[in-house]
Design a protein around this motif. Structure first.
Motif, PDB file in Angstrom:
ATOM      1  N   LEU A 225       1.095  -1.053   0.192  1.00  0.00           N
ATOM      2  CA  LEU A 225      -0.193   0.214  -0.150  1.00  0.00           C
ATOM      3  C   LEU A 225       0.958   1.641  -0.213  1.00  0.00           C
ATOM      4  O   LEU A 225       1.629   1.791   0.496  1.00  0.00           O
ATOM      5  CB  LEU A 225      -0.713   0.013   1.225  1.00  0.00           C
ATOM      6  N   THR A 226       0.426   1.812  -0.734  1.00  0.00           N
ATOM      7  CA  THR A 226       1.257   3.694  -1.280  1.00  0.00           C
ATOM      8  C   THR A 226       0.333   5.028  -0.022  1.00  0.00           C
ATOM      9  O   THR A 226      -0.885   4.711  -0.833  1.00  0.00           O
ATOM     10  CB  THR A 226       1.800   3.786  -2.068  1.00  0.00           C
ATOM     11  N   ILE A 227       0.870   5.792   0.725  1.00  0.00           N
ATOM     12  CA  ILE A 227       0.381   6.072   1.699  1.00  0.00           C
ATOM     13  C   ILE A 227       0.560   7.480   1.608  1.00  0.00           C
ATOM     14  O   ILE A 227       1.797   7.391   1.666  1.00  0.00           O
ATOM     15  CB  ILE A 227      -0.140   5.968   2.758  1.00  0.00           C
ATOM     16  N   GLU A 228       0.486   8.812   0.613  1.00  0.00           N
ATOM     17  CA  GLU A 228       0.812   9.911   0.866  1.00  0.00           C
ATOM     18  C   GLU A 228       0.484  10.448   2.162  1.00  0.00           C
ATOM     19  O   GLU A 228      -0.585  10.649   2.783  1.00  0.00           O
ATOM     20  CB  GLU A 228       0.360  10.267  -0.192  1.00  0.00           C
ATOM     21  N   LEU A 229       1.771  11.271   2.489  1.00  0.00           N
ATOM     22  CA  LEU A 229       2.131  12.368   4.385  1.00  0.00           C
ATOM     23  C   LEU A 229       1.205  13.537   3.164  1.00  0.00           C
ATOM     24  O   LEU A 229       1.893  13.703   2.800  1.00  0.00           O
ATOM     25  CB  LEU A 229       2.440  11.974   4.896  1.00  0.00           C
ATOM     26  N   LYS A 230       0.663  14.439   4.295  1.00  0.00           N
ATOM     27  CA  LYS A 230       0.444  15.724   3.872  1.00  0.00           C
ATOM     28  C   LYS A 230       2.179  16.965   3.677  1.00  0.00           C
ATOM     29  O   LYS A 230       1.651  17.486   2.160  1.00  0.00           O
ATOM     30  CB  LYS A 230       0.139  16.409   4.875  1.00  0.00           C
ATOM     31  N   SER A 231       3.141  15.858   3.805  1.00  0.00           N
ATOM     32  CA  SER A 231       3.722  16.675   3.232  1.00  0.00           C
ATOM     33  C   SER A 231       4.416  16.510   2.142  1.00  0.00           C
ATOM     34  O   SER A 231       5.667  16.763   1.128  1.00  0.00           O
ATOM     35  CB  SER A 231       5.371  16.446   4.382  1.00  0.00           C
ATOM     36  N   GLY A 232       3.241  15.460   1.453  1.00  0.00           N
ATOM     37  CA  GLY A 232       3.995  14.842   0.288  1.00  0.00           C
ATOM     38  C   GLY A 232       4.622  13.944  -0.201  1.00  0.00           C
ATOM     39  O   GLY A 232       4.794  12.840  -1.387  1.00  0.00           O
ATOM     40  N   GLU A 233       5.690  13.483   1.057  1.00  0.00           N
ATOM     41  CA  GLU A 233       6.116  11.942   1.165  1.00  0.00           C
ATOM     42  C   GLU A 233       4.978  10.886   1.435  1.00  0.00           C
ATOM     43  O   GLU A 233       4.384  11.186   1.370  1.00  0.00           O
ATOM     44  CB  GLU A 233       6.813  11.862   2.746  1.00  0.00           C
ATOM     45  N   ASN A 234       5.698   9.940   0.857  1.00  0.00           N
ATOM     46  CA  ASN A 234       5.381   8.394   0.072  1.00  0.00           C
ATOM     47  C   ASN A 234       5.204   7.251   1.475  1.00  0.00           C
ATOM     48  O   ASN A 234       6.624   7.275   1.498  1.00  0.00           O
ATOM     49  CB  ASN A 234       5.256   7.602  -0.713  1.00  0.00           C
ATOM     50  N   ARG A 235       4.252   6.632   2.151  1.00  0.00           N
ATOM     51  CA  ARG A 235       5.008   5.826   3.172  1.00  0.00           C
ATOM     52  C   ARG A 235       4.623   3.849   2.487  1.00  0.00           C
ATOM     53  O   ARG A 235       3.436   4.279   1.876  1.00  0.00           O
ATOM     54  CB  ARG A 235       5.026   6.128   3.931  1.00  0.00           C
ATOM     55  N   PHE A 236       5.183   3.534   2.766  1.00  0.00           N
ATOM     56  CA  PHE A 236       4.894   2.230   1.746  1.00  0.00           C
ATOM     57  C   PHE A 236       4.876   1.033   3.232  1.00  0.00           C
ATOM     58  O   PHE A 236       5.725   0.577   3.899  1.00  0.00           O
ATOM     59  CB  PHE A 236       5.540   1.754   0.403  1.00  0.00           C
ATOM     60  N   TYR A 237       4.203   0.189   3.032  1.00  0.00           N
ATOM     61  CA  TYR A 237       3.118  -1.064   3.671  1.00  0.00           C
ATOM     62  C   TYR A 237       2.265  -2.017   3.260  1.00  0.00           C
ATOM     63  O   TYR A 237       1.562  -1.823   2.233  1.00  0.00           O
ATOM     64  CB  TYR A 237       2.021  -0.259   4.072  1.00  0.00           C
ATOM     65  N   TYR A 238       3.661  -3.514   3.995  1.00  0.00           N
ATOM     66  CA  TYR A 238       2.354  -4.197   2.990  1.00  0.00           C
ATOM     67  C   TYR A 238       1.583  -4.896   4.503  1.00  0.00           C
ATOM     68  O   TYR A 238       1.231  -3.522   5.506  1.00  0.00           O
ATOM     69  CB  TYR A 238       3.525  -5.310   3.576  1.00  0.00           C
ATOM     70  N   PHE A 239       0.728  -5.599   4.671  1.00  0.00           N
ATOM     71  CA  PHE A 239       0.317  -6.144   5.519  1.00  0.00           C
ATOM     72  C   PHE A 239      -0.100  -6.085   7.190  1.00  0.00           C
ATOM     73  O   PHE A 239       1.250  -6.213   7.154  1.00  0.00           O
ATOM     74  CB  PHE A 239      -0.586  -8.350   5.646  1.00  0.00           C
ATOM     75  N   ARG A 240      -0.744  -5.578   7.729  1.00  0.00           N
ATOM     76  CA  ARG A 240      -0.252  -4.979   9.144  1.00  0.00           C
ATOM     77  C   ARG A 240       1.063  -4.183   9.651  1.00  0.00           C
ATOM     78  O   ARG A 240       0.671  -4.506  10.955  1.00  0.00           O
ATOM     79  CB  ARG A 240       0.128  -6.964   9.710  1.00  0.00           C
ATOM     80  N   GLU A 241       1.274  -3.704   8.521  1.00  0.00           N
ATOM     81  CA  GLU A 241       2.536  -2.679   8.869  1.00  0.00           C
ATOM     82  C   GLU A 241       1.757  -1.525   9.070  1.00  0.00           C
ATOM     83  O   GLU A 241       2.034  -0.475  10.029  1.00  0.00           O
ATOM     84  CB  GLU A 241       3.085  -2.549   8.059  1.00  0.00           C
ATOM     85  N   VAL A 242       0.575  -1.761   9.388  1.00  0.00           N
ATOM     86  CA  VAL A 242      -0.508   0.030   9.768  1.00  0.00           C
ATOM     87  C   VAL A 242      -1.918  -0.236   9.051  1.00  0.00           C
ATOM     88  O   VAL A 242      -2.076  -1.783   9.073  1.00  0.00           O
ATOM     89  CB  VAL A 242      -0.495   1.078   7.987  1.00  0.00           C
ATOM     90  N   VAL A 243      -2.017   1.063  10.147  1.00  0.00           N
ATOM     91  CA  VAL A 243      -3.713   0.089  11.157  1.00  0.00           C
ATOM     92  C   VAL A 243      -5.102   1.536  10.037  1.00  0.00           C
ATOM     93  O   VAL A 243      -4.286   2.648  10.284  1.00  0.00           O
ATOM     94  CB  VAL A 243      -4.327  -0.712  11.618  1.00  0.00           C
TER      95      VAL A 243
END
Ligand code: BTN
Length: 246
Positions: A225-243
């Motif tokens: 999963l790619t999640i964009e932060l308000k700063s513009g930075e992208n974070r990447f997660y596999y299962f169970r690494e983010v809720v």
């Protein structure tokens, strides 16, 4: 029709996924075989969770697939395909649903269905996938700790015929699985993202480092999963690494 070409019905089972694994261990059931029960006594959810289903009220079944044409590194495409099939079925019943990463189907902010995929790979190929599906159909009261369960009956007020639902649902999944088999992968990716819960909407999440606001941008073929932060930075997660934080 591949999905549901053979249906094994059992009056009661601990878990249809476990039964499917046993079948595979003792032979090679046909692709598309479904194991279905009206009474699942110890239904399994995602690791650490159980799956509540009142006897004779819901659909609880497992589907055996051999998607040898998919590279193991892209096996989340199968999850996308199944999620779309379930979503098509729910939407056919006049209820708008969306797909919550990684493996839930939601109506608004409530969970109507869950998917548990157990797979095995060998020599760089997918050997089998067992797709366990639980869909809340006619259940009205939920007793477990599940935070937000909902059933089709809650949403529409109607009571559904379970064999008819299984028939309809398998046709929806079959049609999506054919898309995948025919290599219409771009359509699957596009439809999946179009129906993804909270895509592009600012949402609260929690990861190892704490809570944060972000918006979902993308899910890769391996489920990342790619999640964009308000700063513009992208974070990447596999299962169970983010809720998600409700
Ligand atoms: C989840 O949301 O945690 C996944 C739920 C999966 C439940 C289904 S019901 C049929 C199949 N057999 C099981 O034991 N689990 C899956």
């Amino acid at each position: 029709m591949i999905i549901g070409s053979k249906i094994i019905y059992k009056d009661q089972l601990p878990s249809t996924n476990t039964y499917a694994l046993e079948l595979i261990d003792s032979g090679k059931p046909e692709e598309g075989t479904i194991i279905c029960t009206d009474r699942q006594t110890t239904g399994r959810g995602q690791p650490g969770n159980s799956w509540e289903s009142e006897p004779l009220k819901n659909l609880t079944f497992s589907l055996i697939l051999y998607p040898e044409f998919i590279d193991p590194s892209c096996q989340f495409l199968v999850s996308m395909t199944i999620s779309l099939g379930i979503r098509d079925f729910i939407n056919k019943h006049a209820v708008f649903s969306s797909i919550k990463w990684p493996n839930d189907i939601y109506v608004n902010d409530d969970k109507i269905a869950g998917i548990l995929i157990e797979s095995s790979t060998m020599g760089g190929n997918i050997r089998f996938m067992i797709v366990g599906i639980g869909i809340n159909i006619n259940q009205e009261e939920f007793r477990s700790q599940a935070p937000n369960p909902v059933s089709l009956k809650h949403v529409t007020g109607k009571t559904y015929d379970l064999p008819e639902c299984l028939n309809d649902l398998t046709a929806c999944i079959d049609s999506r699985y054919n898309e995948l088999k025919e290599g219409r992968i771009e359509e699957i990716r596009k439809d999946y993202h179009r129906n993804l819960y909270r895509i592009n909407k600012w949402t609260m999440f929690r990861d190892d480092s704490g809570e944060f606001t972000g918006r979902i941008q993308n899910v890769d073929d391996d489920g990342r999963l790619t999640i964009e932060l308000k700063s513009g930075e992208n974070r990447f997660y596999y299962f169970r690494e983010v809720v998600f934080i409700p």
